[in-house]
Design a protein around this motif. Sequence first.
Motif, PDB file in Angstrom:
ATOM      1  N   ARG A 560       0.702  -1.304   0.181  1.00  0.00           N
ATOM      2  CA  ARG A 560       0.171   0.161  -0.397  1.00  0.00           C
ATOM      3  C   ARG A 560       0.856   1.522   0.115  1.00  0.00           C
ATOM      4  O   ARG A 560       0.531   1.956  -0.292  1.00  0.00           O
ATOM      5  N   VAL A 561       1.813   1.008   0.570  1.00  0.00           N
ATOM      6  CA  VAL A 561       2.674   2.452   0.819  1.00  0.00           C
ATOM      7  C   VAL A 561       3.775   2.712  -0.415  1.00  0.00           C
ATOM      8  O   VAL A 561       3.293   3.599  -1.156  1.00  0.00           O
ATOM      9  N   PHE A 562       3.916   1.580  -0.918  1.00  0.00           N
ATOM     10  CA  PHE A 562       4.606   1.844  -1.968  1.00  0.00           C
ATOM     11  C   PHE A 562       3.544   2.173  -3.775  1.00  0.00           C
ATOM     12  O   PHE A 562       4.196   3.084  -4.452  1.00  0.00           O
ATOM     13  N   ALA A 563       2.255   1.783  -3.824  1.00  0.00           N
ATOM     14  CA  ALA A 563       1.357   2.111  -4.611  1.00  0.00           C
ATOM     15  C   ALA A 563       1.313   3.442  -4.131  1.00  0.00           C
ATOM     16  O   ALA A 563       0.657   4.124  -5.253  1.00  0.00           O
ATOM     17  N   LEU A 564       1.107   3.365  -2.919  1.00  0.00           N
ATOM     18  CA  LEU A 564      -0.123   5.506  -3.030  1.00  0.00           C
ATOM     19  C   LEU A 564       1.135   6.158  -2.958  1.00  0.00           C
ATOM     20  O   LEU A 564       1.290   7.090  -4.027  1.00  0.00           O
ATOM     21  N   ILE A 565       2.906   5.971  -3.220  1.00  0.00           N
ATOM     22  CA  ILE A 565       4.136   7.018  -3.422  1.00  0.00           C
ATOM     23  C   ILE A 565       3.866   6.907  -5.026  1.00  0.00           C
ATOM     24  O   ILE A 565       3.930   8.324  -5.332  1.00  0.00           O
ATOM     25  N   VAL A 566       3.421   5.395  -5.968  1.00  0.00           N
ATOM     26  CA  VAL A 566       3.430   5.806  -7.390  1.00  0.00           C
ATOM     27  C   VAL A 566       2.205   6.871  -7.251  1.00  0.00           C
ATOM     28  O   VAL A 566       2.848   7.288  -8.426  1.00  0.00           O
ATOM     29  N   GLY A 567       0.791   6.115  -7.005  1.00  0.00           N
ATOM     30  CA  GLY A 567       0.047   7.061  -7.529  1.00  0.00           C
ATOM     31  C   GLY A 567      -0.139   8.459  -7.276  1.00  0.00           C
ATOM     32  O   GLY A 567      -0.371   9.732  -7.913  1.00  0.00           O
ATOM     33  N   VAL A 568       0.370   9.258  -5.988  1.00  0.00           N
ATOM     34  CA  VAL A 568       0.956  10.387  -5.657  1.00  0.00           C
ATOM     35  C   VAL A 568       2.056  11.027  -6.348  1.00  0.00           C
ATOM     36  O   VAL A 568       2.299  12.061  -7.039  1.00  0.00           O
ATOM     37  N   ALA A 569       3.154   9.820  -6.989  1.00  0.00           N
ATOM     38  CA  ALA A 569       4.243  10.760  -8.028  1.00  0.00           C
ATOM     39  C   ALA A 569       3.315  10.965  -9.051  1.00  0.00           C
ATOM     40  O   ALA A 569       4.081  12.372 -10.123  1.00  0.00           O
TER      41      ALA A 569
END
Length: 653
Positions: A560-569
């Motif tokens: 979830r953290v990795f996906a959130l970082i990618v999405g926000v980026a």
Amino acid sequence: MQGKLKAKSFVSLAGGFFLLFALSVIHLTQGQADYSISELLSGVWTEGRIQDIVTSLRLPRLTIGILAGGALAVSGAVLQTLTNNPLASPGTLGINAGAFFFVVISTIFFPALVGGFPFVTALLGAVLSSLLVIGLAGKQMDPVRVALTGMIIALLFSSMTGTMQLLFENETSGLFLWGSGTLVQLNWGGTQFAAPVIFVTFAAVLLLAKPMDTLSLGEDIASSLGQNVRMVKLAAWTTAIVLAATTVSVVGPIGFIGLMAPHIVRMMGIRGHLQILIHSFLWGSVMLIGADVLGRLIQPGQEVPAGAMTALIGGPWLLYLAWKTARSMKRGERQMGGTTKPVRLKMLVPILVGSIVIITTLALSYNGSAWNFNWLSPVVWDFRVPRVLTAFIVGIMLAITGVILQGVLRNPLADASVLGVTSMGGAGALLLLVVFPAIPQAFLPLGATFGASLALGIILLTAWKNNFQPMLVALMGIAISAFGSAATQILVVKAKLAVASALVWLSGSTYAKGWDDVQFALILFALFIWPAVYITRSLDTLTFGDDVAAGLGLNIRSTRVFALIVGVAISTAAVSIVGTIGFIGLVAPHIARRLVGFRHLPLMLSSGLIGGLLLVTADFIGRILIAPNDIPSGLVVALIGTPYLLYLLKKMR
């Protein structure tokens, strides 16, 4: 027990009156005409410059601030009881936004009506917003559902208001500052109108205090005690709407006072609706006057909207309330919607590509008045081609963001705009422009990255322990978005940006994009597409639920953290290119999911194509609708996206 309640009531009233008096004295000394508190106290009683300034400008402003703050606080207290929702207020339920939209419409098309009856037009908008909330939230009045419904309705009316302000810039030129909520008064006219309405309505609310005490026990108990529940609710809704509409018609839409004041009063230990309403009026006045004082301290000599200051203070407060509300709810795994008979990509992709080719051909060949099929001519090659390509690439990026965020949070309402990432990214970019006015536009991504990272950090910090409960994250987004919008309004005033250019930036636009922007967009897209594709397998696993995903060996929190970082980026990259365009990431994945099903790789491909198609179409419509003038594509998308969002909310159970 009774003695303790009386003591708490005395402390609250005494403290409130003391703060209000102190803030009022400071308030009367603020402005372009400079004088000290001692000069004020000595000169206000005799004819002269100080008395003229105080009686004609500053005292009307102070008085209307006291009345408006009290009215909004009481309205919020009533709405919180009616909806059984600690997040309810005229601002969060969209009542203020609806009232302001009707005032804008009347200013444009019926200026004589607004001049004579501003309250009537504001009241119509407030009533419509309230009816929409009641109709769409359902009989159960679930707190989170009510909050989300109010947020979406506020977005809808705000989008339509922004469109009208751009289409009729001359007619609404004086409404930008007022639309952010300002206490500026040039005479006693506003006070003379608002005071009797607020006092009469407040008296009516006090008469409803005992019935609301009974109603707060539950409708079934209230009915068994002989109360006419329907009449009490109708009367209470009426008073809350009238108080909100009155303030909007005089000082514009000011939010968060109605949210914060009743909670502060309850935290002081005040109980019973009669006491809560009286104390809320006092503390609402304190808060609004305090916000106005703070705004003029931050930017002396300039008018910082009081509404922006209350949102800046109230955003963190809403964040806390949202966290507290969502924590008490069960997690629940919501169905994302979709189809059990997906369309094959061999069939879907050619259809989407064909649609993109058609709309691109129209966008490149038509300027709203004439056709030009010579695409190598300077006017097309240097202006339209890079604009269309930029819109297409950014549309793909926004749609991919929506796929990632909805998949990782298992929340059909997840999107960068709903989660506050877009709003904070825009505020961060604008902050960079204010701090470094001469900075090249190529550095805007740094500011957008800072703002979006801050939003992501808040979401991670608040939702980590609750394993990213979907509704908790959505409510966090409401608060973050409100804070980002308030910060943006203050930065617009501080930077002295022109109203039209500020509205275009806030709305999101592909206007005047060149080949440098296309190159920049392609670089960012190439940089982020690979991690986005990489996490599709993990998102497929999360589709089965957290327990099953954990059983299959997936580290859920890390994913979830990795996906959130990618999405926000990816969303940050989009904001840095075109500004704050929302809803593409919400609408495109839902359309794609109904076509290709749940698997995230085909979903990401089809969503990207649909997102690109949507943004190119929105940009084309915005460019030709009132040619040669432009409507920002972000506003066109919002006018489409908010009704769709309401539809999704209605379908959610």
